[in-house]
Design a protein around this motif. Sequence first.
Motif, short mmCIF file in Angstrom:
data_model
loop_
_atom_site.label_atom_id
_atom_site.label_comp_id
_atom_site.label_asym_id
_atom_site.label_seq_id
_atom_site.Cartn_x
_atom_site.Cartn_y
_atom_site.Cartn_z
N PRO A 1 0.78 -1.03 0.35
CA PRO A 1 -0.18 0.22 -0.29
C PRO A 1 0.84 0.96 -0.16
CG PRO A 1 -0.43 -1.29 2.09
CD PRO A 1 0.70 -2.49 0.84
N ARG A 2 2.28 1.30 0.65
CA ARG A 2 2.65 2.20 0.47
C ARG A 2 3.12 2.39 -0.86
NH1 ARG A 2 5.35 4.50 5.60
NH2 ARG A 2 5.99 6.41 4.57
N GLN B 1 -3.32 12.15 14.83
CA GLN B 1 -2.26 11.01 14.53
C GLN B 1 -2.69 9.92 13.45
OE1 GLN B 1 -2.81 10.39 18.94
NE2 GLN B 1 -1.68 11.71 18.92
N ILE C 1 -0.31 7.91 9.62
CA ILE C 1 0.37 6.98 10.99
C ILE C 1 1.24 6.73 9.80
CG2 ILE C 1 -1.14 5.60 9.98
CD1 ILE C 1 0.68 5.49 12.97
N GLY C 2 2.47 6.54 10.73
CA GLY C 2 2.90 6.23 9.49
C GLY C 2 4.28 6.63 8.64
N ARG C 3 4.32 8.47 9.48
CA ARG C 3 4.77 9.03 8.50
C ARG C 3 4.64 10.64 9.46
NH1 ARG C 3 1.24 10.96 4.04
NH2 ARG C 3 -0.44 10.64 5.47
N GLU C 4 5.49 10.32 10.53
CA GLU C 4 4.77 11.11 11.90
C GLU C 4 5.73 12.60 11.57
OE1 GLU C 4 5.15 8.30 12.20
OE2 GLU C 4 2.90 7.94 13.11
N ARG D 1 9.25 14.41 12.72
CA ARG D 1 10.35 13.00 13.34
C ARG D 1 11.08 14.83 13.67
NH1 ARG D 1 10.96 7.32 12.38
NH2 ARG D 1 8.77 6.84 11.83
N LEU E 1 8.41 12.63 18.19
CA LEU E 1 7.50 13.31 17.29
C LEU E 1 7.33 15.08 17.48
CD1 LEU E 1 5.00 11.04 18.71
CD2 LEU E 1 6.14 10.64 16.55
N LYS F 1 -6.85 11.66 4.96
CA LYS F 1 -5.25 10.87 5.13
C LYS F 1 -4.59 10.46 3.44
CE LYS F 1 -3.87 6.77 6.85
NZ LYS F 1 -4.34 4.96 7.43
N TYR G 1 -1.39 12.33 1.38
CA TYR G 1 -0.92 11.98 0.11
C TYR G 1 0.08 11.92 -0.92
CZ TYR G 1 0.15 7.86 3.41
OH TYR G 1 0.23 6.91 4.45
N ARG H 1 5.42 10.81 23.71
CA ARG H 1 6.20 11.87 22.59
C ARG H 1 7.46 10.95 21.41
NH1 ARG H 1 6.42 17.11 24.84
NH2 ARG H 1 4.92 17.25 25.84
N TYR I 1 3.42 4.07 17.82
CA TYR I 1 3.00 2.69 17.30
C TYR I 1 2.31 1.62 18.23
CZ TYR I 1 5.02 4.92 12.72
OH TYR I 1 4.67 5.28 11.52
N VAL J 1 3.11 1.18 7.08
CA VAL J 1 4.09 0.90 8.65
C VAL J 1 4.72 -1.01 9.31
CG1 VAL J 1 4.61 1.27 10.50
CG2 VAL J 1 3.27 2.82 9.98
#
Lengths: 508, 335
Positions: free
Chosen positions: A73-74, A98, A102-105, A107, A113, A154, A158, B202, B208, B224
Motif C-alpha cells: 500500500p505504501r 495521529q 500514521i507511518g509518516r509522523e 519527527r 514526535l 488521510k 499523500y 512523544r 506505534y 508501517v
Amino acid sequence: MSKLVDMTGIEKYFPGVHALKSVQFDLVPGEVHALMGENGAGKSTLMKILSGIYQRDGGTLRIEGQEVSPKTPREAQDLGVGIIHQELSLMNDLNVAQNIFIGREPRKSFGRLDEAALNAQTAGIFASMNLNLDPRAPVGSLTIAKQQMVEIAKALSYRSKVLVMDEPTAALNDAEIAELFVIIRRLKAEGVGIVYISHKMDELKQIADRVTVMRDGEYVGTVDAADTPITRIIAMMVGREVNEEPLDVPDLGDAEVSLEVSGLSRGKEIQDVSFSVQRGEILGFAGLMGAGRTEVARAIFGADPRDSGEIRVHGQNVSVKSPKDAVRAGIGYLSEDRKHFGLATGMNVRDNIALASMDLFLSKGGVLNDAGMAQAAQSYIKQLGIRTPSDTQEVRLLSGGNQQKVVIAKWLLRDCDILIFDEPTRGIDVGAKSEIYRLLEELAGQGKTIIVISSELPEIMRLSHRIAVMCEGRLTGILPGGKNTTQEDIMHLATQRAAAMQVTGTLQ
Amino acid sequence: MITATDIEKKKPLAGLSESGAYQKLLAFASLIALLIGFSIASPNFMQTSNMIAILQATSVNGVLAVAATLVIITGGIDLSVGTLMTFCAVIAGVALTYLGMPLLLGVAAAIAAGALCGLCSGTFVAKMKIPPFIATLGMMLILKGLSLVISGTRPIYFNDTPGFDQISRGSLIGEVFPALPIPNGVLILFLVALAASYILGRTVLGRYTFALGSNEEAVRLSGVNTDAWKMRIYALAGGICGIGGILIASRLNSAQPALGLGYELEAIAAVVIGGTSLSGGRGTILGTLIGALIMAVLTNGLRVLSVAQEWQTVVTGAIIILAVYADMARRKKAG
C-alpha cells in the motif's frame, strides 16, 4: 487527454478461483468513474491491485503513462493512489491528526514526535478541504461520516491523484452523503480522479461521470453515466443466464401461516419490516450487502435485540428475547458463517448434530446417552445424505456442503419447523449447491417453513416461492417467485432508496 | 459546509492519556482511601520508615509493571517479565562475580541481555505469529530454566562488587535531604517511569505502541513495518525487565535463581488496576505506577494490621476483579 490510471488485461487468481479475467479500467483526471457489479464481481479485487494490496497475475497497470507494479500500500501511495476501504481502517484510540499521519509522523531527533507540526499540517489539509474538524479529536468519538472525512483527508495527505472509494456511503445517511458529495466535487474540480464503488443507482446519476460494469470477474463495458438509463446498467450487471431447472412454485392455497412478523424495527438497520410465511413455503430474501436481511433474521431469532415488532408462530404471539426462546418456538437459524456460529468444527458429526438437543440424550444423573446420540446422528446422515465415513468423523474434515447438512440435521433434530438459512451455499461448490437446493425443497415439501437469505440472485430465483426484497433496512417489496419475476425487477427494489430518508442523530 | 460540533476539547498532550483517565482517578482515589484507612487503623502505618518500605517494595514490581504496560498497550501480554528479571539478575551475577567485570559493564550486560530476550519474544510474536500469551509463556519457562542452569541452581552473591547493593539500597536523595532517605531503587523506578511515559507520549515508538493495539491491520495498510516496531517494543520492555533484575539483585545483594515466578502476575495486576486495557490501545504509565502502589500499600497495610499472608493474597485478587469491574461498568454506561 492523458490517463491517470490505465489497467488492461488484468488477471488475478486465488486458490481455486479465477477472480479477474482480462479486466480493463481507466481513469482520467477530474472524473468520478463508478465501478459497478454484483457482490463478488471483482470490483474490490481490481481496486486492491491498483492500491498495492494484491499483486496482479497478468496484464498491465499504468499510472500517468508509467508501467508500475505497487507491491505494498505504501508504494501505491507514493505513486499517488489512495484507497478508502469499505470498513474504515482507523485507529479509534488515536486522535485525528495521529491517524492521518500514521507511518509518516513529523519527527525530531531520536524518534521524537513533532506534535505541533503534526497538528498544523492536519489543520492545513482540513482547511484545503474546507472542513471544520479538530486535529486533536479522538477518532473514536466522531460520527461515521466524520471518520470517513478523516479517511479522505488521510488519502489526500499523500497528495493522491487517484482516490478509490469502496462503498463510501454504505454507513451514511442522506445528510452525510450530501456532505461527502460536496467534498468529492471539490476534489474533482482540483483534478483528482476518483474511483467510486457503490451499489446505489441513484448516487451514480448524482456523482458519476462514467460507469464501468463488471460481472463474475469479467469486464462488461463502460458507459456514460448521464446518458445511460439505470435499467441498462442493471441489465449489464445481471446479464448472466440462469441455467437452472425452472422453479415449480407450489400452490399453497390456504396453508397455515406459520410465521408472521409485524412492525419489526431496530434503529436504522431494520425499519418496520412485516411479512408472513406459510407452511411449506420458501420465502427468499434478496438485497444488496448491508440491506438488513441478516439483521432481520437475527432479530427474529433473538440473537440481537429489537426496538419493536411482534413475532407470531402458528398464530401464537411469542416473546423472543434470546435464541433459546426462538428455538423453543421452533425457529432455527443457520448462520452464513458456519465455522463461527453454526458448527463446533473440532467436534465430530454426532456431537454437532446433538448439540442443540443435549437434553434429549440426558439420562438420570446427567450422563449423556451416547448410543442414543449415535442413533439419531446416523439416521440424519442417511436421511440428508451427509457424506461422512462415520458419525464420529470430525466436522472440519467434511466438505462445505456436508457441513451445511450437519447444521440442518442439528436443527431438524431440535424439532424446528421454521428454518432460516442465511447464505446457505456460501463457500459450497457448484455441484453441492444443487444438492442443498433439492434438500431445501424437500424440507418445504414436508411442511417445513423455509426462509432463505442470499446475495446471489440466481439462487434466490431458483429457490423462492416468493421473494422479499430489502434495501437499507426497509422491506421494499415482495415479488412472486417463478418466471414472471426478473432479476431486473429485484434489482430495482434492492436499489430503491427511501425518497426522503429521515436524518437521524448525525450530530451528537 | 461541514461542521464538527461533536468534538470534545482535548488536553494538549497526545490525547492518549484521556481514555484511562477515569479509572486512573478511581485508582488514585482508592490509593488515598487505603492510605487514610490504614493510618486510622494503625498508628505505625504512617511512619516515614514504613512509607519508605512501601516505596522500596513498589520499586521492583513497578519497573516490571512498566515493561508489561508497554506490551499490553500493543494488544499483547508479557508473561515472562518475572523470570526475565531473574535471568538478568543471574547474568549480572555471572558478569560481576564470576567474570569480575567492572560494575557499569556488568549492569549494562544485564540490561542488554534483557533487551535481547525481549527481542526474542518480539520475534516469536511478530515474525512467527505465535500468540503473545503462548510466546511469552514459553519464554517464561525457558528463562526460568536458563537461570537455574547458568547459576548451577545456587544464589550468586555480589560481596566482591562493592557498591552493587547501593544501586537499590543507597539513597542519593537522602544524602542531599537527610530527612527523606528515599532509596535509589525508588528513584530508578521513577526515572524508568518518566522515560517510558515520554516514549509513549512523544516518540514514534510510543505512537506505534498505541496504534498497534488500536488497529494493527490499519497501521500495516498505512505502510508501517508493524513487525519491526512490535519487536522493538518487546525489546524495550525486555531491557526494562533487565533494570528490574539489577534492582532485585542489588536489594538482595545476590541473584536468586529460583525467584521470579509470580512476579509477572503481580505486574499485570498493577497494569490492569491502573486502567490499561488488556485489549490494547489504551493505557498510561502513571496509572500503572498507581496500580503498583495500591498493591504495595495493600500488602504492607494488611501486614501492619497483622492480617495473615494467605488473606492478603485473597484481598489482592478481589481488588483486581473490583478494579476491572468498575472500569467495565463505566465503559458500558458511556456506551
